[in-house]
Motif scaffolding. Structure first.
Motif, PDB file in Angstrom:
ATOM      1  N   ASP A   1       1.309  -1.328  -0.334  1.00 28.52           N
ATOM      2  CA  ASP A   1       0.344  -0.137  -0.062  1.00 28.52           C
ATOM      3  C   ASP A   1       1.242   0.909   0.120  1.00 28.52           C
ATOM      4  OD1 ASP A   1      -2.371   2.023   0.219  1.00 28.52           O
ATOM      5  OD2 ASP A   1      -3.053   0.913   2.085  1.00 28.52           O
TER       6      ASP A   1
ATOM      7  N   GLN B   1      -6.953  -1.273   0.203  1.00 33.71           N
ATOM      8  CA  GLN B   1      -5.828  -0.552   1.077  1.00 33.71           C
ATOM      9  C   GLN B   1      -6.406   0.473   0.964  1.00 33.71           C
ATOM     10  OE1 GLN B   1      -2.871  -1.549  -1.916  1.00 33.71           O
ATOM     11  NE2 GLN B   1      -1.759  -3.382  -0.944  1.00 33.71           N
ATOM     12  N   ARG B   2      -5.620   1.477   1.624  1.00 34.37           N
ATOM     13  CA  ARG B   2      -6.026   3.343   2.044  1.00 34.37           C
ATOM     14  C   ARG B   2      -5.521   3.984   0.891  1.00 34.37           C
ATOM     15  NH1 ARG B   2      -3.294   6.433   7.153  1.00 34.37           N
ATOM     16  NH2 ARG B   2      -4.901   8.186   6.390  1.00 34.37           N
ATOM     17  N   TRP B   3      -3.869   3.619   0.281  1.00 37.04           N
ATOM     18  CA  TRP B   3      -3.381   4.346  -0.626  1.00 37.04           C
ATOM     19  C   TRP B   3      -3.572   3.760  -2.049  1.00 37.04           C
ATOM     20  CZ3 TRP B   3      -1.050   4.476   4.258  1.00 37.04           C
ATOM     21  CH2 TRP B   3      -0.852   6.355   4.640  1.00 37.04           C
TER      22      TRP B   3
ATOM     23  N   GLY C   1       1.619   3.173   5.320  1.00 36.34           N
ATOM     24  CA  GLY C   1       1.638   4.046   4.361  1.00 36.34           C
ATOM     25  C   GLY C   1       2.906   4.631   3.790  1.00 36.34           C
TER      26      GLY C   1
END
Length: 345
Positions: free
Chosen positions: A141, A232-234, A319
Motif C-alpha cells: 500500500d 488498501q488506503r492509498w 503508508g
C-alpha cells in the motif's frame, strides 16, 4: 540505575544501533539521466538548450559561472503531474511531498516479454502484473511501481530510443518526416542525441507515431484500481518506466496516462539504471523542480536499496512514510524516556 532501568536502556540503545545500521547499509542508486543536451526527450517536444551567461573571473577577481537553460516540462527524466491528462488532477506543486519522499517501491521487469514479442510497441498486460504478484506478493500500500522494459539500453541513440527507422523517419499516417524537414537528426554513425537543433513544430506533434513499449489501458486501470481491489488506503501512488512515455509510442489517446492521472497517480518517464534494482525491498525519492501549476518537471530520482530489507515477499506498509517512521521510532522513544527521567546515558 536499577536492573530494570539498565535493561530498558540496553534495549533502547540496541534499537538505535539497528536503526542506524539499516540506514548506513543502504545503497543509493541514481535513476535519472543528467539534464543536458543528451537528456532523452521526445522528438515531439522542445529539447534542452543551454546558454552560458558568465564563465570567468569578474572585476573583483572572483570566479563566476552562470547559465540559462530552457526545455519542455517533460524533457529528460521527469515527472508527469496528474493534471497532465486530468483536468481536475493535481498540478505539480500540489502533489503531496509524502508521495515523493522515500516511498516504498517495486520493480516489474518485462524485458523478456518485450524481446520475445518482437513488437516495438509492446503493451504491458494485466497478466504481466498478476504474474509478478504471484511470485513476489501483493503490491504494498502506498507504493511506486517501476517498469523495466529494457528500452533504456537504447537511450544513447535517440533514433532507436524513440523508435525511428534507419532512415531517421518518423511514422506519419500517410507520409514520413525526414531528417532536415522539420526535425533535424544527425546522419548515420552520429549520436542523434548530440547536435539536435529542431523539434517538431506546432500542428505536427500529434501526428507523430513513435515506437516503444508502454502500459496497456487494462494494466493502467488495474494499477489505478489496486487500492479498492485489496482494500488498501492509498494503493499505487506513482508509476515509472524506462521509455519516453507511460503509453506505447504509437498511442494517440494515451489511455494509460488518462487512467492513472484520473486517480492522481503520477508518472515518471525516462528512468535510468533500473537493472540495478531488486524486485522489492527498496524506496524511491522523486525530486522535481517545483513548478507552480506545472504539468510536469525534470526530476532527480533516487532509489535506496536497503540491505536490512532484502528482496522478497513483504506485507503492506502502513503508508508512504511508514518505513522512515519505523527507523525513527527507537530514537524518539529514547528521547521520551530520558525526558521522563526513566533512563540515563
Amino acid at each position: 540505575m536499577t536492573p530494570k532501568m539498565n535493561s530498558l536502556s540496553l534495549w533502547a540503545k540496541t534499537w538505535i544501533a539497528l536503526a542506524v545500521l539499516g540506514i548506513a547499509s543502504s545503497e543509493l542508486v541514481e535513476l535519472s539521466y543528467t539534464f543536458n543536451l543528451d537528456a532523452p526527450t521526445s522528438p515531439k517536444l522542445t529539447p534542452f538548450s543551454h546558454r552560458i551567461v558568465k564563465k570567468g573571473v569578474n572585476k573583483y577577481g572572483l570566479w563566476v559561472e552562470m547559465n540559462d537553460f530552457s526545455a519542455s516540462e517533460h524533457s529528460g527524466t521527469h515527472i508527469d503531474a496528474p493534471v497532465h491528462f486530468s483536468e481536475r488532477g493535481w498540478t505539480l506543486d500540489s502533489v503531496p511531498i509524502r508521495r515523493l519522499w522515500r516511498v516504498p517501491a517495486v520493480l516489474i521487469d518485462v524485458t523478456h516479454h518485450v524481446q520475445n514479442s518482437g513488437v516495438k510497441n509492446y503493451e504491458i498486460k494485466v497478466r504481466d502484473l498478476e504474474m509478478w504478484e504471484a511470485q513476489y506478493g501483493t503490491l504494498p500500500d502506498g507504493c511506486i511501481v517501476l517498469f523495466m522494459t529494457g528500452w533504456g539500453s537504447k537511450v544513447r541513440n535517440l533514433r532507436e530510443y524513440s523508435g525511428l527507422d534507419r532512415h531517421n523517419k518518423i511514422n506519419f499516417p500517410g507520409e514520413d518526416l525526414r531528417s532536415g524537414d522539420k526535425l533535424n537528426f544527425p546522419g548515420e554513425g552520429l549520436d542523434p542525441l548530440s547536435n539536435r537543433q529542431h523539434y517538431v513544430g506546432p500542428g505536427l506533434e500529434h501526428q507523430i507515431k513513435l515506437n516503444f513499449p508502454g502500459l496497456s489501458k487494462g494494466a493502467a486501470e488495474w494499477l489505478a484500481n489496486h487500492a479498492s481491489r485489496y482494500h488498501q488506503r492509498w494503493g499505487v501512488i506513482g508509476v515509472g518506466i524506462d521509455t519516453l512515455s507511460l503509453d506505447v509510442g504509437q498511442s494517440v489517446r494515451y489511455p494509460a496516462h488518462v487512467a492513472l492521472f484520473a486517480n492522481n497517480i503520477y508518472g515518471i518517464e525516462n528512468l535510468a539504471n533500473l537493472d540495478r534494482l531488486p524486485p522489492t525491498g527498496f524506496y524511491v525519492t522523486v525530486m522535481p523542480i517545483r513548478i507552480g501549476g506545472g504539468s510536469g518537471a525534470p526530476a532527480r530520482v533516487l532509489a535506496e536499496v536497503n540491505e536490512a530489507y532484502p528482496p522478497g515477499r513483504f506485507s503492506h506498509s502502513a503508508g508512504p512514510v511508514a518505513p522512515s517512521l519505523a527507523l525513527l521510532m527507537p530514537a524518539l522513544l529514547v528521547v521520551a524516556l530520558r525526558m521522563r527521567g526513566l533512563i540515563t546515558a
